[in-house]
Design a protein around this motif. Structure first.
Motif, mmCIF file in Angstrom:
data_model
loop_
_atom_site.group_PDB
_atom_site.id
_atom_site.type_symbol
_atom_site.label_atom_id
_atom_site.label_comp_id
_atom_site.label_asym_id
_atom_site.label_seq_id
_atom_site.Cartn_x
_atom_site.Cartn_y
_atom_site.Cartn_z
ATOM 1 N N ARG A 43 -29.223 -9.727 -13.875
ATOM 2 C CA ARG A 43 -27.754 -9.928 -13.538
ATOM 3 C C ARG A 43 -27.253 -10.749 -12.465
ATOM 4 O O ARG A 43 -26.328 -10.673 -11.801
ATOM 5 N N TRP A 102 -18.639 -7.384 -19.313
ATOM 6 C CA TRP A 102 -19.423 -7.824 -18.040
ATOM 7 C C TRP A 102 -18.998 -6.542 -17.105
ATOM 8 O O TRP A 102 -19.923 -6.015 -16.195
ATOM 9 N N LYS A 106 -21.998 -3.668 -15.731
ATOM 10 C CA LYS A 106 -22.227 -3.970 -14.447
ATOM 11 C C LYS A 106 -22.234 -2.525 -13.836
ATOM 12 O O LYS A 106 -23.402 -2.097 -13.201
ATOM 13 N N LYS A 267 -23.266 -13.085 -12.043
ATOM 14 C CA LYS A 267 -23.529 -12.614 -10.698
ATOM 15 C C LYS A 267 -22.112 -12.066 -10.359
ATOM 16 O O LYS A 267 -22.281 -11.003 -9.603
ATOM 17 N N ASP A 268 -21.360 -12.630 -10.552
ATOM 18 C CA ASP A 268 -19.796 -11.812 -10.268
ATOM 19 C C ASP A 268 -18.926 -12.542 -11.313
ATOM 20 O O ASP A 268 -18.758 -13.364 -12.135
#
Length: 500
Positions: A43, A102, A106, A267-268
């Motif tokens: 991720r 997402w 996460k 990633k974010d």
């Protein structure tokens, strides 16, 4: 004696693909053996890599060869479906579905769509149903890449190299690559190939225009030989057909295993937001020149041999052999990126959603990895055999798969946003819509007393849209008349409203 031009063409293609394979080998050395790293690159993808790996994954035979073929035969309005309508619509869905997934993935650590839904609703049946449907519709779309590669080789070599060789070559390559690379390698090569294809297709447009006498001369030839290409509508391009294609393709793409898993890998949040904001621009930059090449080829009187694709044929006619081979090599590599991603995601659905829950819950990671590799090889060989029978055009095969995936999209959206969704509602919505769609794909049309009971359209609208509506009605209706069981976890999805 072997033709020198053929040697150049095959040499360029082989060299390009060996470079791509080399990237996969490097990625193999850097990829961990755990599932999250192998399937999701931990991720950790940034904007450029996420955007281009999604882009290149969708640069399939349907896009790069099927679209120009349709533009060659029916006109350039396919740009409106794929470039404008689907570019924008998919970007919206990427936000509506992908961003929510997402956020949830996460926190909860989900790897597949089936895993996410199965955990939320406490149902191995739902998990298996979603995985089974995803693998079922993945079969024709992997086959589509093999068909596209075979047709590209026929077009590039004017039939000297037979169709089955191209299809077999891409099959072998995709098996080797998936076994080696994992998502990290796939993402790296996707980025290289996405940037390359974006640049090379504009060079191809400029070269063809220069060789054919310029834009005015090409446009005049097209207006004279195919005047219908310069007006909207007509032929296959009815408003109902175009809207149905745009909707089913965009919604179907969001449920593709290889695309849906990319909703988990950013990633974010900033990476995700930048990616879906830039998506429509990227789509237009590729689709417009590719589909124009197909339309111009018709106006220029380019004759496309049976079983070939228009792009390599028009490039052979107006550019040097090495350049035509380079474009085809890039397109084949992009198709392999699509296939690699499909097989990689498909193997995760096979092992995590079917093998572990139902066959061997105590399987080690090493054993799971071997099952995944065996599954990839068996699946790819099966699609190769099916591709030899040429079950339809690239557009037909691709549209059928898109429609099948589109039936999943609305139940998933309901589950993501409506806490009162129940297990029974999801099973009814997902299963009922698939039965409706499968009946229309595989059963002959039925007319009783002049009324169509089972047909391709109803009131001029494609049956796939009715299947999507049915999925929504069954999911919501089934949830309203049933109660959630004790093992359903509605709190698993509320994280999407709390985290960022």
């Amino acid at each position: 004696m072997v033709d020198a031009t053929l040697l150049v063409q095959l040499g360029v293609i082989s060299a390009y693909l060996l470079v791509a394979l080399g990237v996969g080998v490097v990625a193999y050395r850097l990829t961990g053996r755990d599932a999250e790293d192998y399937y999701l690159a931990s991720r950790s993808l940034g904007t450029v890599v996420l955007l281009f790996t999604t882009f290149a994954t969708l640069l399939s035979a349907f896009t790069f060869f099927g679209g120009p073929n349709l533009a060659y035969s029916a006109g350039p309005e396919w740009i409106l479906v794929m470039g404008l309508m689907d570019g924008i619509l998919f970007a919206i869905l990427w936000y509506a579905i992908g961003y929510r997934q997402w956020l949830i993935g996460k926190v909860e650590g989900y790897v597949t769509l089936g895993e996410m839904l199965g955990d939320r609703f406490g149902s191995k049946r739902l998990r298996a149903l979603v995985a089974g449907i995803s693998l079922f519709w993945l079969f024709p779309y992997v086959m589509l890449q093999q068909m596209g590669a075979g047709e590209a080789i026929v077009g590039l070599t004017n039939g000297t190299v037979p169709y089955w060789v191209g299809a077999a070559f891409i099959t072998l390559f995709m098996i080797v690559y998936v076994v080696l690379a994992g998502l990290r390698g796939v993402a790296w090569t996707d980025t290289i190939q996405g940037v390359f294809m974006l640049g090379i297709v504009w060079v191809a447009v400029g070269w063809v225009l220069s060789s054919a006498g310029g834009f005015e001369a090409v446009s005049a030839s097209m207006a004279e030989s195919n005047p219908e290409f310069l007006s909207l509508g007509g032929g296959v391009y009815s408003p109902q057909w175009m809207i149905a294609q745009a909707v089913t393709i965009a919604f179907g793409v969001t449920m593709f295993p290889q695309i849906n898993q990319r909703f988990f890998v950013a990633k974010d949040a900033r990476v995700l937001k930048r990616s879906f904001a830039l998506w429509p621009v990227l789509v237009l930059l590729l689709f417009v020149p590719a589909f124009l090449l197909g339309s111009w080829a018709a106006g220029l009187g380019v004759s496309v041999p049976e079983g070939a694709n228009v792009i390599p044929v028009v490039l052979n006619a107006y550019t040097p052999a090495w350049f035509a081979a380079l474009v085809v090599a890039g397109a084949m590599a992009a198709m392999m990126s699509s296939s690699d991603s499909m097989l990689l995601s498909g193997s995760s659905y096979l092992t995590r959603d079917l093998y572990r829950p139902f066959v061997n819950p105590a399987a080690t990671d090493e054993r799971e990895a071997w099952i995944a590799r065996f599954g990839v090889a068996a699946f790819a060989v099966g699609t190769f055999v099916a591709s030899l029978f040429r079950p339809g055009t690239l557009i037909t095969v691709g549209s059928t798969a898109f429609g099948g995936y589109a039936q999943l999209a609305l139940p998933v959206m309901v589950a993501l946003y409506w806490p009162k969704t129940t297990r029974q509602g999801m099973l009814a919505g997902v299963g009922g819509a698939q039965l409706f769609y499968l009946a229309h794909v595989f059963l002959p049309a039925v007319t009783v007393g002049g009324v169509t009971i089972l047909g391709s359209t109803y009131l001029t609208w494609d049956f796939a849209l009715y299947g999507m509506a049915l999925s929504l009605v069954l999911t919501v209706g089934g949830s309203l008349i049933t109660s959630a069981d004790a093992d359903e976890r509605d709190e698993a999805f509320t994280v999407g409203t709390r985290a960022d």
